[in-house]
Design a protein around this motif. Structure first.
Motif: not given
Lengths: 263, 317
Positions: A22-26, A225-233
């Motif tokens: 749920t995070a962008i890689a550092e 709570t942050l449950t998911e993170m994704y790039e918008p389609e």
């Protein structure tokens, strides 16, 4: 008059990036002073230069790493800084608006500022709500999305313009003490001078933990709570022209002529 | 506690579109929770507003006559008291400039968590799942929260409710603490009038942050001259004082619908897109193939604008 400026260090993301959980890689993340807060600092410093404010204090919720960003605010003219952090905050991946307001309200109680200026929103989580939530928590008056502030404060009133949608501005009088959330474009933020940067290293930067603030750990346990993170389609069905600049510009020129442009 | 309370928004005598979108979002949540959808309409000609808001899916409308125009102190007190009286599971408010001027205060008063700028919502039992964007639209996230909450919704993400209903329309009389009204709206002003009305232009050459420096605007003006087009821009250019406010396209600027819109170095933040998505043909010139502007562009060049723009100008000279 004392002005408190809540300042956030935001995470910035490169054009190309990867998500881990749920995070962008550092490795794709950078850190910067929140753009909206930069305008809030500038407004506060201008009030000081105009002889209206006696002291400008910044407050930041963040770990030690963000002290570089805090020093940027000091280099632009703030007098001193407060940084709030606690081990209890380490594992929270999305600090809620109510928790931020609770933490900042303890500093407002300590500092007793006449005016709190902060950015409309943070460029990363983009809640856009901390300022007004803080005002309600401490019982200050407020105005959100301010793009003009008169510097005279006659009779303890701040005359502001709020930028509404569709090119309309609302003119509003706000009694002090107040929290104003500052929109970009209200002024032109300065670059820190070399002298300012040198001076910033010597300005006081206090670090406070929850216990120092008298805030209970339960008050910052976020309800969200942050449950998911994704790039918008991507919904793009654009025709993408490939090739060198000459070639793609030629194709666009053909299209424009077809549409009757410049004929 | 399963009902939904949604607060309509109006300005200068007109309901804003987001009010009807709130009805759709609210009805969906009311169906999921098994509750009723209640609307509140506060200040101004509320009877007239209530009639217009009585659309399909609305169960009750609470009218509050206090105030003429939006005043956040009156809205905060009223919505807090209505929520205390109705005890809804969720209070829905537009994520507009005015919504953000009172929703956080309502959340703080009610001691409920606040989730803003949502673009999709679903609820199951006590759990609300909200979809939001972060990092300027680069990622979408889902967030969960338990129990009652205050939620703001982004405009144009839900369709406007249509049809009619036979909702009960009742006057609600909050106890307004006059001493707590410490803000006064003294007027409104239209901004952005000037020499040129970009909303009349047939061809717009629009420039964004990608132009980097003020002096680089020269190549944009040269292109506009060659195309007999008008120059417009996204917000940062106006914030920097490089172009006047009347050239700004977007939510807080002008809505434009030209035949051709050439977006140069504009990433396409939602606030900008709101102002230009109705353009007939949209062309994007941007180095980032994943920029949100690509989602609404009809044609795109993913290349450096400093190479493409002069080449395009030359093609017309």
């Amino acid at each position: 008059m004392k002005i408190l400026v809540p300042v956030t260090e935001v995470a910035t993301v490169e054009d190309e990036f990867e998500i881990e959980g749920t995070a962008i890689a550092e490795q794709y993340l950078g850190a910067d002073l929140n753009e909206w807060d930069d305008y809030a600092i500038e407004e506060a410093v201008q009030l000081q230069e105009a002889g209206v404010a006696d002291e400008v204090v910044t407050v930041t919720i963040g770990p030690e790493e963000c002290e570089q960003t805090i020093r940027q605010a000091l280099a632009k003219g703030a007098d001193r800084a407060v940084r709030l952090w606690d081990d209890a905050l380490e594992d929270i991946d999305l600090l809620g608006v109510d928790a931020k307001a609770e933490l900042l309200s303890a500093v407002v109680d300590d500092e007793d500022p006449d005016l709190v200026l902060t950015g409309v929103q943070a460029g990363d989580d983009a809640f856009g709500a901390t300022g007004v939530s803080l005002a309600a928590t401490v019982g200050y008056e407020w105005a959100a999305v301010v793009n003009h502030l008169e510097h005279d404060f006659e009779d303890g009133v701040a005359s502001v313009r709020r930028e509404l949608e569709g090119g309309v501005e609302e003119l509003t009088d706000i009694e002090l003490p107040a929290v104003l959330t500052i929109q970009t474009g209200i002024n032109e933020p300065r670059y820190a001078s070399l002298r300012g940067i040198r001076q910033a290293q010597r300005k006081p930067l206090d670090v406070l933990e929850l216990a120092d603030l008298g805030v209970d750990e339960s008050a910052i346990g976020s309800a969200i709570t942050l449950t998911e993170m994704y790039e918008p389609e991507s919904e793009s069905d654009a025709t993408i022209w490939e090739g060198g600049a000459e070639e793609t510009a030629g194709k666009l020129a053909d299209l424009l002529r077809e549409k009757g442009v410049a004929q | 506690m399963t009902d939904i309370l949604a607060v309509a928004e109006h300005r200068r005598g007109d309901l804003r579109d987001v009010s009807y979108e709130l009805v759709t979002a609210g009805r969906q949540l009311a169906d999921e929770t098994g509750g009723e959808l209640h609307l509140a309409v506060i200040s101004g000609t509320v009877e007239d507003f209530a009639e217009k808001l009585n659309r399909e899916g609305v169960d009750a409308i609470h009218t509050v006559t206090d105030g003429e125009e939006f005043n956040h102190d009156i809205y905060t007190q009223t919505v807090t008291q209505l929520a205390d009286a109705l005890d809804p599971q969720y209070v829905l408010i537009p994520n507009s400039v005015n919504g953000l001027d009172y929703a956080p205060a309502v959340g703080a008063n009610l001691e409920r968590p606040l989730i803003t700028d949502t673009i999709a919502l679903t609820t199951e039992g006590q759990t609300l799942t909200a979809t939001r964007e972060m990092y300027g639209g680069k990622v979408e996230t889902t967030t969960e929260l338990e129990g009652p909450a205050v939620v703001t919704i982004r405009s144009a993400e839900w369709p406007k409710a249509e049809g009619t209903s036979d909702a009960t329309i009742e006057s609600f009389e909050p106890e307004i603490d006059e001493g707590a009204i410490r803000s006064t709206v003294t007027g409104f002003e239209e901004v952005g009038s000037g020499d040129v009305d970009i909303s009349d232009a047939e061809v717009l050459v629009s420039v964004g942050r990608g132009i980097d420096e003020e002096e680089n605007l020269e190549i944009i003006h040269e292109l506009a001259d060659a195309l007999d087009a008008t120059v417009s821009s996204s917000r940062p250019i106006v914030d920097n004082g490089w172009l006047p406010k009347n050239r700004q396209v977007g939510q807080s600027g002008k809505v434009v619908t030209p035949d051709v819109y050439i977006a140069i170095g504009i990433s396409g933040a939602v606030q900008h897109v709101a102002g230009m998505k109705g353009s007939d043909t949209i062309v994007a010139i941007n180095t980032d193939p994943n920029a949100p502007i690509m989602d609404i562009a009809d044609y795109a060049i993913t290349d450096d604008l400093f190479d493409v723009v002069p080449a395009l100008t030359e093609a017309f000279q």
